[in-house]
Design an enzyme around this catalytic site. Sequence first.
Site, PDB file in Angstrom:
ATOM      1  N   CYS A 187       0.872  -1.205  -0.021  1.00  0.00           N
ATOM      2  CA  CYS A 187      -0.022   0.040  -0.071  1.00  0.00           C
ATOM      3  C   CYS A 187       0.912   1.146  -0.073  1.00  0.00           C
ATOM      4  O   CYS A 187       2.081   1.171  -0.165  1.00  0.00           O
ATOM      5  CB  CYS A 187      -0.842   0.143   1.397  1.00  0.00           C
ATOM      6  SG  CYS A 187      -1.833  -1.473   1.538  1.00  0.00           S
ATOM      7  N   ARG A 213      -4.938   1.593  -0.546  1.00  0.00           N
ATOM      8  CA  ARG A 213      -5.020   0.157  -0.345  1.00  0.00           C
ATOM      9  C   ARG A 213      -4.835  -0.570  -1.626  1.00  0.00           C
ATOM     10  O   ARG A 213      -5.441  -0.499  -2.364  1.00  0.00           O
ATOM     11  CB  ARG A 213      -6.030  -0.033   0.392  1.00  0.00           C
ATOM     12  CG  ARG A 213      -6.146  -1.882   0.797  1.00  0.00           C
ATOM     13  CD  ARG A 213      -7.459  -2.068   1.134  1.00  0.00           C
ATOM     14  NE  ARG A 213      -7.478  -3.460   1.786  1.00  0.00           N
ATOM     15  CZ  ARG A 213      -8.446  -4.222   1.806  1.00  0.00           C
ATOM     16  NH1 ARG A 213      -9.729  -3.973   1.744  1.00  0.00           N
ATOM     17  NH2 ARG A 213      -8.283  -5.587   2.339  1.00  0.00           N
ATOM     18  N   ILE A 223      -4.473  -7.588  -1.013  1.00  0.00           N
ATOM     19  CA  ILE A 223      -3.844  -8.605  -0.885  1.00  0.00           C
ATOM     20  C   ILE A 223      -4.507  -9.636   0.095  1.00  0.00           C
ATOM     21  O   ILE A 223      -4.863 -10.921  -0.431  1.00  0.00           O
ATOM     22  CB  ILE A 223      -2.307  -8.463  -0.638  1.00  0.00           C
ATOM     23  CG1 ILE A 223      -1.627  -7.400  -1.470  1.00  0.00           C
ATOM     24  CG2 ILE A 223      -1.633  -9.758  -0.672  1.00  0.00           C
ATOM     25  CD1 ILE A 223      -1.599  -7.658  -2.927  1.00  0.00           C
ATOM     26  N   ASN A 226       2.071  -0.681   5.483  1.00  0.00           N
ATOM     27  CA  ASN A 226       2.458  -0.943   4.084  1.00  0.00           C
ATOM     28  C   ASN A 226       3.241  -2.102   4.293  1.00  0.00           C
ATOM     29  O   ASN A 226       4.424  -2.169   5.052  1.00  0.00           O
ATOM     30  CB  ASN A 226       3.071   0.243   3.436  1.00  0.00           C
ATOM     31  CG  ASN A 226       3.611  -0.125   2.301  1.00  0.00           C
ATOM     32  OD1 ASN A 226       3.149  -0.998   1.354  1.00  0.00           O
ATOM     33  ND2 ASN A 226       4.913   0.234   1.890  1.00  0.00           N
ATOM     34  N   GLY A 227       2.750  -3.234   3.469  1.00  0.00           N
ATOM     35  CA  GLY A 227       3.650  -4.297   3.430  1.00  0.00           C
ATOM     36  C   GLY A 227       3.186  -5.809   3.805  1.00  0.00           C
ATOM     37  O   GLY A 227       1.721  -5.789   3.572  1.00  0.00           O
ATOM     38  N   GLU A 228       3.660  -6.769   4.269  1.00  0.00           N
ATOM     39  CA  GLU A 228       2.924  -7.977   4.565  1.00  0.00           C
ATOM     40  C   GLU A 228       3.664  -8.519   5.878  1.00  0.00           C
ATOM     41  O   GLU A 228       4.879  -8.633   5.803  1.00  0.00           O
ATOM     42  CB  GLU A 228       3.180  -9.122   3.184  1.00  0.00           C
ATOM     43  CG  GLU A 228       2.295  -8.457   1.991  1.00  0.00           C
ATOM     44  CD  GLU A 228       0.931  -8.585   2.034  1.00  0.00           C
ATOM     45  OE1 GLU A 228       0.239  -9.131   3.129  1.00  0.00           O
ATOM     46  OE2 GLU A 228       0.450  -7.934   1.158  1.00  0.00           O
ATOM     47  N   ASP A 275      -3.902  -9.128   8.396  1.00  0.00           N
ATOM     48  CA  ASP A 275      -2.467  -9.132   9.061  1.00  0.00           C
ATOM     49  C   ASP A 275      -2.576  -7.632   9.703  1.00  0.00           C
ATOM     50  O   ASP A 275      -2.156  -7.627  10.909  1.00  0.00           O
ATOM     51  CB  ASP A 275      -1.321  -9.331   8.277  1.00  0.00           C
ATOM     52  CG  ASP A 275      -1.153  -8.444   6.780  1.00  0.00           C
ATOM     53  OD1 ASP A 275      -2.006  -7.627   6.714  1.00  0.00           O
ATOM     54  OD2 ASP A 275      -0.185  -8.643   6.245  1.00  0.00           O
ATOM     55  N   ILE A 286      11.070 -11.004 -19.610  1.00  0.00           N
ATOM     56  CA  ILE A 286      11.054  -9.986 -20.727  1.00  0.00           C
ATOM     57  C   ILE A 286      12.318 -10.329 -21.582  1.00  0.00           C
ATOM     58  O   ILE A 286      13.499 -10.801 -20.965  1.00  0.00           O
ATOM     59  CB  ILE A 286      10.915  -8.700 -20.598  1.00  0.00           C
ATOM     60  CG1 ILE A 286      11.971  -8.129 -19.487  1.00  0.00           C
ATOM     61  CG2 ILE A 286       9.492  -8.358 -19.761  1.00  0.00           C
ATOM     62  CD1 ILE A 286      11.838  -6.647 -19.366  1.00  0.00           C
TER      63      ILE A 286
END
Length: 617
Positions: free
Chosen positions: A2, A45, A48, A71-73, A96, A283
Amino acid sequence: MCGIAGFEGVGTEKSLREMVQAVRHRGPDYKGIFLRGRLGFAHARLSILDLSPGARQPMMLPDESVAIVFNGEIYNYSELRAELEKRGRTFRTSSDTEVILHLYALHGDACFKRLIGMFAIALYDFKARKLLLARDRMGEKPLYWSYANETLVFASEIKALFASGLIPKELDLHALDQYLQFDYVPTPHSIIRGVNKLEPATILTCKGGAITKKQFWHPPRAIENVSEKNALLRLEEGMRNVVRRELVADVPVGVFLSGGIDSSAIAYYAQRESKRPIETFSIAFEDKSFDESSHARLVAGHLGTVHHERTVTSNDALAIVPRLADVLDEPLADASIIPTLLLSKFAREHVTVALGGEGGDELFAGYPTFRADKLFDLYRRFPRVLRRAVSKAADMLPVSHANFAFSHNLRKFVSSDSPDAARRHIEWLGTFNDTARRALARSSMNGDVFAEAQSYAAEYKPNDLGNRILWTYARTYLMDQVLVKVDRASMRYALEVRAPFLDHTNVDFVFALPYSFKYRNGTTKYLLKKLMKGKLPSSIINRKKKGFGVPMAKWLTGPLKPLCTDLLSADRIKKQGLFDHGYITRLVNDHMMLRRDNRKELWNLMVFQLWFDRWMR
């Protein structure tokens, strides 16, 4: 993933809305703000985990005693939640974010050391009347802050601080000096005077106008006495655990696959832990000296992934350059951000989360500089007159614009003869050394640009020089260049990128291993290569490192030449008043006439000029 922003002190609802709008690209799913008295929180937001409206932020405990933007996981949130439920805590969501709130309610700021993950957190304790900012151990998630006029303001990106109206746009000349050396501004500094980056593994507390900081984690204090066999078993178990944790999401997950050993190892463990074929992304480039797509296809076929490949043209890449400063609100002279942007945009068409191989080089000594360091031990024994002859010979070699060209590498090798290993490696990776910066910027910037890097080296306590150098890489080049590049490029398209190598349980283990497990007899990534033997094709394990680059040297004499000569024109440089225009003119002319490969110097200056025009005018 986020975007967060906020303040404690002077601020308005309007400033909050403008701040969150500035980072809307990081989280396009919902914008939320919270304003109470002198406190303002804002959150953009990217959904996830728990996609429901109940998981939106800012979020508060039911009794409204604590508020958070995050912000994060947090990868161990399920285990923490189960533990908290046993303690009588009840939950309204499966996010979380709510776990962090309840964990803080029970443990105070000791909660942060319980988190496994990547995070930038702002938390306000209404009972204690204090604001806390916390950043993850490896600095994966950005967090900028500034304090002035009895107001602390923070955000995921500097552009949100600008949008607050509380931060004057004043260039920090010491930070500029550091940028010219490193190609980035190292933590805790930023390019804007008075704006700071929060250090990794650090909690900042602001209470009553007083600011304090403390660390909640440090690298291992001792080297383990472990056999190679046991180290391999533990690394295998650790990799399986961290990748399994990082595959958890309520949205599609894929893997960036370059065909190098790092991303290939992540793809291997992701496929092993998945019940269905994983999606991988790469790529391809027109210039074959930079193209790794055939290796990525080989790995994808070997593992049985659903592989997505897109060929990008020079026009695709070059179209990004003039708009690069929209992405970079702080200059970052890493040209690989161009293909990273293209890859992120491509992957986002299919997935919302991607796993990457960032950190593998820093944990396992993967860069060519580690071989160069062994050569340096011999080189520095040469008489000074012979070293000067080698340096002159390097300048006389024919210019090559190929990736990892010998002439370019030799020039970099002889560019530093510092007896301090950490400084030597930083100079090899960087662009303008002390002598060049004095010529470029005259006397306006002459501070010690290496102080932070040398203090980071000192953080690593065991008597193991190789690991101390690796730790310096982790705290400088990895954190402030590689991870910033990946964060800005991926979040431009609202794509969350996770780095399993940087799970701190993995970092704790690998940095407690002797350096000889990483670099041995000229072999880089020794232990990782042993681990992947039989799991990946041998050609992938043993192939020479290529890097995720672009043919910048060639572009500068071709399609980028008009932009280069415009940005670095004598009139523009004179008017700006920061640099010696004659020195820059010689850099440009030498490169265009193929007398010298100045790709790094010119790109460093071009990125700064693009940034300056976009943000400081």
